[in-house]
Design an enzyme around this catalytic site. Structure first.
Site, PDB file in Angstrom:
ATOM      1  N   ILE A 109     -12.281  19.316 -38.754  1.00  0.00           N
ATOM      2  CA  ILE A 109     -11.277  18.571 -37.975  1.00  0.00           C
ATOM      3  C   ILE A 109     -10.017  19.411 -37.752  1.00  0.00           C
ATOM      4  O   ILE A 109      -9.462  19.433 -36.655  1.00  0.00           O
ATOM      5  CB  ILE A 109     -10.901  17.239 -38.674  1.00  0.00           C
ATOM      6  CG1 ILE A 109     -12.159  16.427 -39.035  1.00  0.00           C
ATOM      7  CG2 ILE A 109      -9.941  16.408 -37.809  1.00  0.00           C
ATOM      8  CD1 ILE A 109     -12.948  15.875 -37.880  1.00  0.00           C
ATOM      9  N   ARG A 158       4.719  12.266 -37.111  1.00  0.00           N
ATOM     10  CA  ARG A 158       3.891  12.636 -35.973  1.00  0.00           C
ATOM     11  C   ARG A 158       3.366  11.412 -35.231  1.00  0.00           C
ATOM     12  O   ARG A 158       3.228  11.418 -34.008  1.00  0.00           O
ATOM     13  CB  ARG A 158       2.710  13.452 -36.512  1.00  0.00           C
ATOM     14  CG  ARG A 158       2.197  14.481 -35.580  1.00  0.00           C
ATOM     15  CD  ARG A 158       0.849  14.992 -36.001  1.00  0.00           C
ATOM     16  NE  ARG A 158      -0.099  14.704 -34.944  1.00  0.00           N
ATOM     17  CZ  ARG A 158      -0.194  15.391 -33.836  1.00  0.00           C
ATOM     18  NH1 ARG A 158       0.581  16.429 -33.636  1.00  0.00           N
ATOM     19  NH2 ARG A 158      -1.050  15.051 -32.896  1.00  0.00           N
ATOM     20  N   CYS A 178       1.733  21.461 -37.095  1.00  0.00           N
ATOM     21  CA  CYS A 178       2.150  21.134 -38.457  1.00  0.00           C
ATOM     22  C   CYS A 178       1.376  22.026 -39.401  1.00  0.00           C
ATOM     23  O   CYS A 178       0.583  22.849 -38.977  1.00  0.00           O
ATOM     24  CB  CYS A 178       1.966  19.660 -38.756  1.00  0.00           C
ATOM     25  SG  CYS A 178       0.267  19.198 -38.902  1.00  0.00           S
ATOM     26  N   ASP A 232      -9.107  13.691 -44.650  1.00  0.00           N
ATOM     27  CA  ASP A 232      -7.992  13.392 -45.560  1.00  0.00           C
ATOM     28  C   ASP A 232      -8.439  13.323 -47.026  1.00  0.00           C
ATOM     29  O   ASP A 232      -7.595  13.349 -47.927  1.00  0.00           O
ATOM     30  CB  ASP A 232      -7.321  12.062 -45.174  1.00  0.00           C
ATOM     31  CG  ASP A 232      -6.543  12.179 -43.871  1.00  0.00           C
ATOM     32  OD1 ASP A 232      -6.385  13.299 -43.358  1.00  0.00           O
ATOM     33  OD2 ASP A 232      -6.082  11.133 -43.360  1.00  0.00           O
TER      34      ASP A 232
HETATM   35  C1  UD1 Z   1      -5.303  10.575 -37.689  1.00  0.00           C
HETATM   36  C2  UD1 Z   1      -4.768  10.243 -39.041  1.00  0.00           C
HETATM   37  C3  UD1 Z   1      -4.827  11.452 -39.977  1.00  0.00           C
HETATM   38  C4  UD1 Z   1      -6.228  12.016 -40.012  1.00  0.00           C
HETATM   39  C5  UD1 Z   1      -6.769  12.247 -38.610  1.00  0.00           C
HETATM   40  C6  UD1 Z   1      -8.232  12.669 -38.595  1.00  0.00           C
HETATM   41  C7  UD1 Z   1      -3.122   8.555 -38.472  1.00  0.00           C
HETATM   42  C8  UD1 Z   1      -1.694   8.156 -38.444  1.00  0.00           C
HETATM   43  N1  UD1 Z   1      -3.386   9.803 -38.883  1.00  0.00           N
HETATM   44  O1  UD1 Z   1      -4.465  11.596 -37.144  1.00  0.00           O
HETATM   45  O2  UD1 Z   1      -4.443  11.026 -41.281  1.00  0.00           O
HETATM   46  O3  UD1 Z   1      -6.209  13.253 -40.702  1.00  0.00           O
HETATM   47  O4  UD1 Z   1      -6.648  11.042 -37.824  1.00  0.00           O
HETATM   48  O5  UD1 Z   1      -9.015  11.726 -39.220  1.00  0.00           O
HETATM   49  O6  UD1 Z   1      -4.009   7.758 -38.205  1.00  0.00           O
HETATM   50  N2  UD1 Z   1      -6.906  16.529 -30.930  1.00  0.00           N
HETATM   51  C9  UD1 Z   1      -6.831  17.223 -29.743  1.00  0.00           C
HETATM   52  N3  UD1 Z   1      -6.098  16.670 -28.723  1.00  0.00           N
HETATM   53  C10 UD1 Z   1      -5.470  15.476 -28.838  1.00  0.00           C
HETATM   54  C11 UD1 Z   1      -5.558  14.779 -30.068  1.00  0.00           C
HETATM   55  C12 UD1 Z   1      -6.292  15.328 -31.097  1.00  0.00           C
HETATM   56  O7  UD1 Z   1      -7.393  18.309 -29.603  1.00  0.00           O
HETATM   57  O8  UD1 Z   1      -4.828  15.047 -27.876  1.00  0.00           O
HETATM   58  C13 UD1 Z   1      -7.668  17.110 -32.052  1.00  0.00           C
HETATM   59  C14 UD1 Z   1      -6.755  17.415 -33.247  1.00  0.00           C
HETATM   60  O9  UD1 Z   1      -6.157  18.688 -33.109  1.00  0.00           O
HETATM   61  C15 UD1 Z   1      -7.705  17.354 -34.411  1.00  0.00           C
HETATM   62  C16 UD1 Z   1      -8.718  16.278 -33.977  1.00  0.00           C
HETATM   63  O10 UD1 Z   1      -8.567  16.135 -32.564  1.00  0.00           O
HETATM   64  O11 UD1 Z   1      -8.382  18.574 -34.526  1.00  0.00           O
HETATM   65  C17 UD1 Z   1      -8.518  14.941 -34.632  1.00  0.00           C
HETATM   66  O12 UD1 Z   1      -7.203  14.506 -34.413  1.00  0.00           O
HETATM   67  P1  UD1 Z   1      -6.850  12.962 -34.320  1.00  0.00           P
HETATM   68  O13 UD1 Z   1      -8.075  12.143 -34.572  1.00  0.00           O
HETATM   69  O14 UD1 Z   1      -6.106  12.730 -33.051  1.00  0.00           O
HETATM   70  O15 UD1 Z   1      -5.850  12.787 -35.545  1.00  0.00           O
HETATM   71  P2  UD1 Z   1      -4.524  11.948 -35.595  1.00  0.00           P
HETATM   72  O16 UD1 Z   1      -4.683  10.687 -34.823  1.00  0.00           O
HETATM   73  O17 UD1 Z   1      -3.366  12.823 -35.293  1.00  0.00           O
END
Ligand code: UD1
Length: 424
Positions: free
Chosen positions: A333, A99, A123, A311
């Protein structure tokens, strides 16, 4: 043929174990390495499936990627040289595997002005949109079109912008940082994610010649520069792996020192484990965890950093499963992050779930069972439960665990656990 982990529970873990460098720091850094034509060297990189796939993606874009094993340590030196990009298209099959390849969007736009990626999709832990990534890149001047499952982005020039994230998304913050670093003018990311991995990315980019400040706080300021140069960098230790090993010590009533970790990055877990009855000594890049007897129940609300990390929620739930009393969990989250509950229930845990809340009524004993890892951290949680269960636990689906833990079974075995990998 798929691998299994076979665990015989009941051993109190003892000894010292070293955590690897952070997967969540390494993956964005690999993307950042295509921002320059010079050599980027990442040292002490864990050997993980996600790192391997990200390397394949970078190779497919024209980068030279070399991995060299380091001594007997379970880590490698990763050298990435991207003199020029031969493609701006991230192959859909590889994109689906990891991802975090979405990070490449900002880096490709900054280096080449074009990016073509597949939508990473949802996912097993819930819908994971990328709207904040796309909005941030649009604010910097990118033209982005979505065609079914593909996203095409183009930018003749990226320019600085004042961006406010509606949620402190880790990935969006990193993606925008990587795009803004070579943009003209100043970018401000407000309500930025504050995770230690963001600070680490800032530090690496600044060593490459970027001008970024504020990471770790609510606002990050990026003054665009004309070019970046090569770097040699050691990413921060993996706080999630270290935390998993700390829970392994606690759940087995063990005495374990976890080295190569930053206690400050583990503050909320340390607090929870102390509430559960652990004695924890904090040292310089190490923690010593000792537990005697049954843990007490602990409540858990997951939050963006510096709150309790989502996590580590599945590993903590395994501890709660054998605790004295009822623990209330609230996962804020992700929508569906109790994938470990089904396996824990098979092992005798008493867990009731309503939406994003779970109540874990601790039982005195878990029993070994055949269980399946449905995602990375849920898989680790089941392994932890297996360490304390009566009899034998087999965990299938461990390709998920291999995405984010470098030799989890080897590290646990070095502490005395009876755990081995076998082919199904
Ligand atoms: C990263 C971590 C992952 C961890 C997560 C939250 C990496 C590679 N992975 O994932 O292990 O579980 O942070 O701590 O660093 N969201 C939106 N729109 C967006 C992006 C995110 O709504 O464009 C939401 C997501 O659905 C989720 C929340 O924001 O509910 C947090 O996501 P995000 O912080 O972006 O996680 P990742 O960067 O994917």
């Amino acid at each position: 043929m798929r691998d299994l982990l076979i665990i015989e529970g009941g051993v109190r873990l003892a000894g010292t174990v070293r955590a690897s460098s952070a997967k969540n720091a390494v993956l964005p850094m690999m993307a950042a390495s295509i921002l320059t034509g010079e050599e980027c060297v990442l040292r002490d990189v864990p050997r993980l499936r996600d790192v391997g796939v990200m390397g394949q993606i970078l190779s497919s874009l024209g980068a030279e990627v070399r991995t060299e094993a380091v001594g007997d340590r379970s880590s490698a030196t990763l050298t990435i040289v991207c003199r020029s990009l031969s493609s701006h298209v991230v192959p859909a099959d590889l994109m689906g595997e990891v991802r975090s390849s979405i990070f490449l969007m900002g880096a490709l736009l900054a280096r080449n002005g074009r990016a073509d990626l597949a939508y990473p999709g949802g996912c097993s832990i819930g819908h994971r949109p990328i709207d904040l990534h796309l909005q941030g890149l649009r604010d910097l001047g990118a033209k982005i079109e979505e065609h079914g499952s593909r996203i095409e982005a183009e930018a003749r020039e990226l320019h600085g912008s004042d961006i406010r994230l509606t949620l402190p998304s880790v990935g969006a913050t990193e993606n925008i940082m990587m795009a803004a670093v070579l943009a003209t003018g100043t970018t401000l990311i407000r309500n930025a994610a504050r995770e230690p991995e963001i600070v680490d990315l800032q530090n690496m980019l600044n060593l490459m010649g970027a001008s970024i400040s504020g990471a770790g706080g609510e606002a990050i300021r990026i003054e665009g520069v004309r070019r970046l140069h090569g770097v040699s960098y050691v990413p921060i230790p993996d706080r999630i792996e270290a935390g998993t090993l700390m829970v392994a010590a606690a759940i087995t009533s063990g005495q374990v020192e976890v080295s190569n970790c930053v206690p400050d990055h583990l503050r909320t877990l340390i607090d929870k484990l102390r509430q559960a009855g652990c004695t924890i000594e904090e040292g310089d890049r190490r923690v010593f965890v000792e537990m005697d007897g049954r843990p007490r129940a602990v409540d858990c609300v997951t939050l963006p950093y510096p709150g309790f990390p989502t996590d580590l929620q599945p590993p903590l739930m395994s501890l709660a499963a054998i605790a004295d009393g009822t623990s209330a969990f609230l996962e804020t989250i992700y929508e569906q992050r109790f994938n470990q509950a089904e396996g824990l229930q098979r092992m005798g845990a008493d867990i009731s779930i309503t939406g994003q809340r779970a109540f874990v009524h601790g039982v005195e004993r878990l029993r070994g069972a055949a269980v399946r890892a449905h995602d990375l951290r849920a898989g680790a949680a089941l392994v932890l439960a297996g360490l304390v269960a009566d009899g034998v636990t087999t965990v299938s689906g461990i390709e998920h665990i291999d995405r984010g833990y470098d030799g989890l079974e080897t590290k646990l075995a070095s502490l005395g656990a009876s755990v081995r990998r076998a082919c199904a």
